[in-house]
Design a protein around this motif. Structure first.
Motif, PDB file in Angstrom:
ATOM      1  N   ALA A  33      14.210 -93.439 -82.569  1.00  0.00           N
ATOM      2  CA  ALA A  33      15.671 -93.578 -82.540  1.00  0.00           C
ATOM      3  C   ALA A  33      16.083 -95.029 -82.801  1.00  0.00           C
ATOM      4  CB  ALA A  33      16.224 -93.103 -81.203  1.00  0.00           C
ATOM      5  N   SER A  42      19.239 -90.927 -85.333  1.00  0.00           N
ATOM      6  CA  SER A  42      18.404 -89.738 -85.490  1.00  0.00           C
ATOM      7  C   SER A  42      17.134 -89.843 -84.657  1.00  0.00           C
ATOM      8  CB  SER A  42      18.036 -89.518 -86.960  1.00  0.00           C
ATOM      9  OG  SER A  42      17.107 -90.501 -87.373  1.00  0.00           O
ATOM     10  N   VAL A  43      16.505 -88.710 -84.488  1.00  0.00           N
ATOM     11  CA  VAL A  43      15.204 -88.645 -83.818  1.00  0.00           C
ATOM     12  C   VAL A  43      14.233 -87.980 -84.778  1.00  0.00           C
ATOM     13  CG1 VAL A  43      13.901 -87.585 -81.931  1.00  0.00           C
ATOM     14  CG2 VAL A  43      16.179 -88.506 -81.485  1.00  0.00           C
ATOM     15  N   ASN A  44      13.102 -88.589 -84.949  1.00  0.00           N
ATOM     16  CA  ASN A  44      12.053 -87.992 -85.766  1.00  0.00           C
ATOM     17  C   ASN A  44      10.755 -88.679 -85.370  1.00  0.00           C
ATOM     18  OD1 ASN A  44      10.276 -87.103 -87.636  1.00  0.00           O
ATOM     19  ND2 ASN A  44      11.483 -87.692 -89.439  1.00  0.00           N
TER      20      ASN A  44
END
Lengths: 181, 652
Positions: A33, A42-44
């Motif tokens: 993040a 975003s989160v990835n």
């Protein structure tokens, strides 16, 4: 050759206590993040620069921070036996390397490397450490006195490059020739 | 741009072999959030009322909570829903861990499985690459090895695999779907089995977007710290070794024997050592600061993890001690059997043997030792061998098949669904309502926000009320203030307590929040991590959907009513809403029926327990009303329960 005074360097360390890791991956989430633009948009976890190597039923919980990019994969490897299961060396390796997809941007394949969340103004501690409520990751800054370090001037660097390319002898010959003119 | 959700669902038809990535309507998200809410709509829209749960037309849906895969702490639960073969009603189960977040990062909010594969297959998902793969070589494989083998096959250690063990393949009613330390137990397992789907492997490397990054992060960081420091949430059983509550109050065997003085200091000390001598560590779920799972390594067993009351079920069913649970759990888990219902089924079978309804002939070569009997029956059930083929139907199903009075021993089910083994003295009205009407079928999926017991000390009581942020309305303060005895509060309070308790579960199950940091954890201490006051902010900041307490409450009502309508359409009516007859020793049929009527009326349901046309339309469920009228479930002219002439007759 110029010589510097004794220098104090700040060494940033993340201390990993694998026995405290519960495998919640909050570190991965916070890292991914933080490193998006804009921040936290975003989160990835595939973009995270830390990953928890997890194998619950063998009690393996090892957070690993992305290290240096390496151009080539290792030519010899170790294999680890842990609790009756075999792990190859890559399992716990921090490098972004051609032999695997870990620590690479999922879209571009570009290598990822931990930057200790360098930021302006600086954070108190890296995001992964802040996210770890279990104490598996702790942050330390250590002052380290570096041995006297030599700094090289432009001319020295230039000679070094030339020496590397043509060999010392050729450079010396050329220098001698030029100095006669 | 969709936030928190991906905006896509993966639809797989195993009969046709088709795979579709389908864009969803954001309007539906605003109305139903995600998880359970969205799954219910799919089940209502796509599974016609007469569909046999075993048929290919039934759906099995793995639905991500709206907030899963984001940085909202404790949001990771996947709502796994289907029409349950055990009773033909909604089958609802929740799976924590990492499967949901991985699914989001693969680009899907949910996976909708339909049809039946001609032979055993598994689904391999890596972002947009989705394959239905042959699983012939995995037939009969145990839970742990199935997950390991699939990861090896896909050459991806970071993939998450939700799998069946042999019990699921064999369509055992008590089969569960496991993924690492998490499982979707009860009801979806056998449906996955009949679809010939051994496993779903998933890996994702895509972004999950956040609507208002800075503010969302700030709020979630604060929440993570709050959850971490809050002693009233998480699973106490992970760290508190005083488990006198379950052992002294719950019933042992086939929900039969209470041992009120079982617990002792000596036992506690001995069990504490037993646990910590064999415990590797606590483990957690995606982005949650509570670590509720206990990871245990028992001699000659594979390492396994359990949480909460799963620690007690096997040894309490067998009248043994904790070491028995520790030695049998990894075996039961590898077979893919749920640890709540399976021990009850085994204890039920052994009771029937004692009673002479089943005979020695039904148990050929069964060892005499009680522990060995459990192993024996565990395997019989998982492989549907001999009597195991009958027991694989669950307690109610098996009782019907066996007959000859076996039905009398089926005394702990509601709507054929095994309940917690609680047999108490005096009726608790709120619990009566929750157990009778709970669409999620288990009391642990319904109770949780209002405290279980009053506080008698006036000073402590006021202190509690002052710190009680979670209450949705001040009237709960007043009811709590006047509350002296467990079973004594106005009926209206009992009805609304049930309503609030339900509300939190329906919201959690649709948002992906774990009950242990939310809905289930208000009943002890009152300070939950999540409540109707902070959930709307999260939805707005993370998912970008405008929300406030009233809108959120309406989402709950809509989702809960949709669950009810789905079950009504499948035949659920008032007369089925009965807790086990011996759940409380002292019962008052007339009072209970009056309570039920008041509850239905409050919900805007008919005397038969069906939402009225007006209620449905008010909740933007007009299409449901139309459908119920078309299917002769409603005429459209019904009034709510208290206005029904039968309610007046009740009073007389």
């Amino acid at each position: 050759m110029e010589r510097n005074e004794k220098r104090v360097k700040t060494v940033k360390e993340i201390i990993v206590d694998t026995s405290k890791c519960v495998g919640c991956r909050a570190c991965e989430i916070a890292c991914s993040a933080f490193h998006t633009i804009p921040k936290y948009s975003s989160v990835n976890t595939a973009r995270s620069r830390i990953m928890v190597v997890m194998d619950e039923f063998r009690d393996i919980f090892v957070p690993i921070r992305a290290g240096q990019y390496t151009q080539a994969e290792c030519n010899g490897r170790n294999r680890y036996m842990i609790d009756g299961k075999e792990y190859d060396e890559c399992t716990f390796c921090p490098a972004s390397c051609p032999s695997r997809s870990a620590f690479r941007e999922p879209d571009s394949g570009l290598p990822l490397k931990c930057d200790m969340c360098e930021s302006d103004p600086p954070l108190e501690k890296p995001m992964c450490v802040d996210a770890c409520t279990f104490g598996a990751l702790t942050y330390e800054e250590r002052e380290e006195e570096k041995a006297e370090q030599e700094t090289r001037g432009d001319i020295e660097i230039a000679f070094e490059v030339l020496a590397k390319k043509y060999g010392k002898k050729k450079v010396m010959d050329a220098f001698t020739r030029l100095s006669k003119d | 741009m969709r936030y928190a959700e991906t905006g896509f669902q993966l639809e797989v038809d195993l009969s046709k072999g088709s795979i579709d990535k389908v864009e969803t309507d954001p309007e539906d998200t605003a109305l139903l959030l995600g998880g359970l809410g969205m799954n219910l709509k799919l089940l209502f829209d796509r599974v016609p009322p007469g569909t046999d749960p075993w048929s290919p037309d039934n759906l099995l849906i793995f639905g991500n909570g709206l907030l899963n895969g984001t940085f909202v702490p404790g949001a990771n639960r996947v709502s796994v829903d289907t029409i349950a073969p055990v009773n033909g009603f909604l089958g609802h189960s929740l799976m924590g861990g990492f499967f949901g977040a991985e699914m989001k990062m693969a680009g899907y909010d949910r996976i909708v499985i339909r049809g039946q594969a001609p032979d055993l297959v598994y689904l391999a998902i890596h972002n947009d690459k989705v394959e239905i793969r042959d699983a012939g070589h995995l037939r009969g494989r145990l839970m742990d090895e199935t997950q390991t083998l699939i990861k090896q096959e896909l050459n991806d250690k970071r993939a998450w695999v939700a799998a069946l063990g042999p019990a699921g393949e064999n369509r055992v009613i008590m089969a569960s779907i496991d993924c690492g330390n998490s499982s979707a137990a009860r009801t979806p397992g056998p449906v996955m089995g009949v679809k010939n789907l051994k496993a779903i492997a998933i890996r994702g490397t895509k972004d999950v977007y956040i609507a208002n990054p800075e503010k969302a992060w700030e709020m979630c960081s604060r929440l993570r710290k709050e959850l971490d420091l809050n002693p009233n949430i998480g699973d106490w059983m992970a760290t508190d070794e005083d488990d006198s509550f379950h052992h002294n109050n719950f019933s042992w065997g086939n929900a039969r024997v209470r041992r009120k003085t079982f617990w002792s200091n000596e036992l506690e000390e001995r069990w504490r050592n037993l646990k910590y001598d064999h415990m590797s560590r606590w483990t957690g779920c995606w982005n949650c600061p509570k670590a509720c799972h206990n990871l245990i390594k028992w001699p000659n067993r594979r390492r396994f993890s359990y949480k909460c009351y799963g620690k007690d079920t096997y040894h309490m069913a067998a009248f043994q001690e904790l070491d028995f649970t520790y030695e049998i759990l990894p075996i039961a888990m590898d077979l893919g059997l749920d640890s709540y219902s399976t021990p009850q089924v085994i204890a039920f079978a052994l009771e029937l043997l004692d009673a002479g309804i089943l005979t020695e002939k039904d148990f050929p070569d069964m060892p005499s030792d009680i522990r060995q009997k459990f192993y024996y029956l565990l395997h019989k059930i998982a492989y549907r061998d001999g009597i195991g083929d009958v027991l694989a139907h669950g307690v109610s199903g098996a009782a019907t098949i066996i007959g000859h009075g076996a039905e009398e021993f089926d005394h702990n089910t509601v709507k054929k669904f095994e309940q917690l083994p609680i047999k108490l003295g005096k009726l608790n009205p709120a619990y009566f309502l929750m157990i009778a009407t709970g669409e999620e079928m288990a009391i642990t999926q319904t109770e949780g926000s209002f405290p279980q017991d009053p506080i008698t000390d006036p000073k402590l009581k006021e202190e509690f009320i002052n710190n009680w942020v979670a209450v949705p309305d001040r009237k709960f303060h007043e009811w709590f203030r006047q509350w002296e005895k467990r079973d004594q509060l106005p009926d209206q309070a009992m009805v609304e307590i049930s309503d609030w308790n339900e509300c939190m579960h329906y919201l959690d199950d649709s948002l992906g929040l774990c009950g242990f940091v939310s809905s289930f954890r208000g009943q002890f201490g009152g300070t939950t991590g999540y409540h109707v006051w902070n959930m709307p902010d999260l939805i707005t900041l993370v998912a970008g959907i405008e929300s406030d307490k009233d809108r959120l409450w309406e989402c709950f009502q809509r989702i809960r009513t949709l669950a009810r309508a789905l079950n009504n359409r499948r035949g659920l009516r008032r007369e089925m809403e009965r807790p086990p007859e011996d759940h409380w020793a002292v019962r008052d049929e007339e009072y209970e029926q009056q309570l039920l009527t008041k509850y239905y009326d409050f919900k805007g349901w008919t005397f038969d327990g069906i939402p009225t046309k007006e209620t449905l339309e008010k909740l933007s469920l007009g299409y449901v009303a139309e459908d119920l009228i078309k299917n002769n479930v409603l005429t459209g002219d019904e009034v709510t329960a208290l206005k029904d002439p039968r309610a007046n007759k009740e009073k007389e």
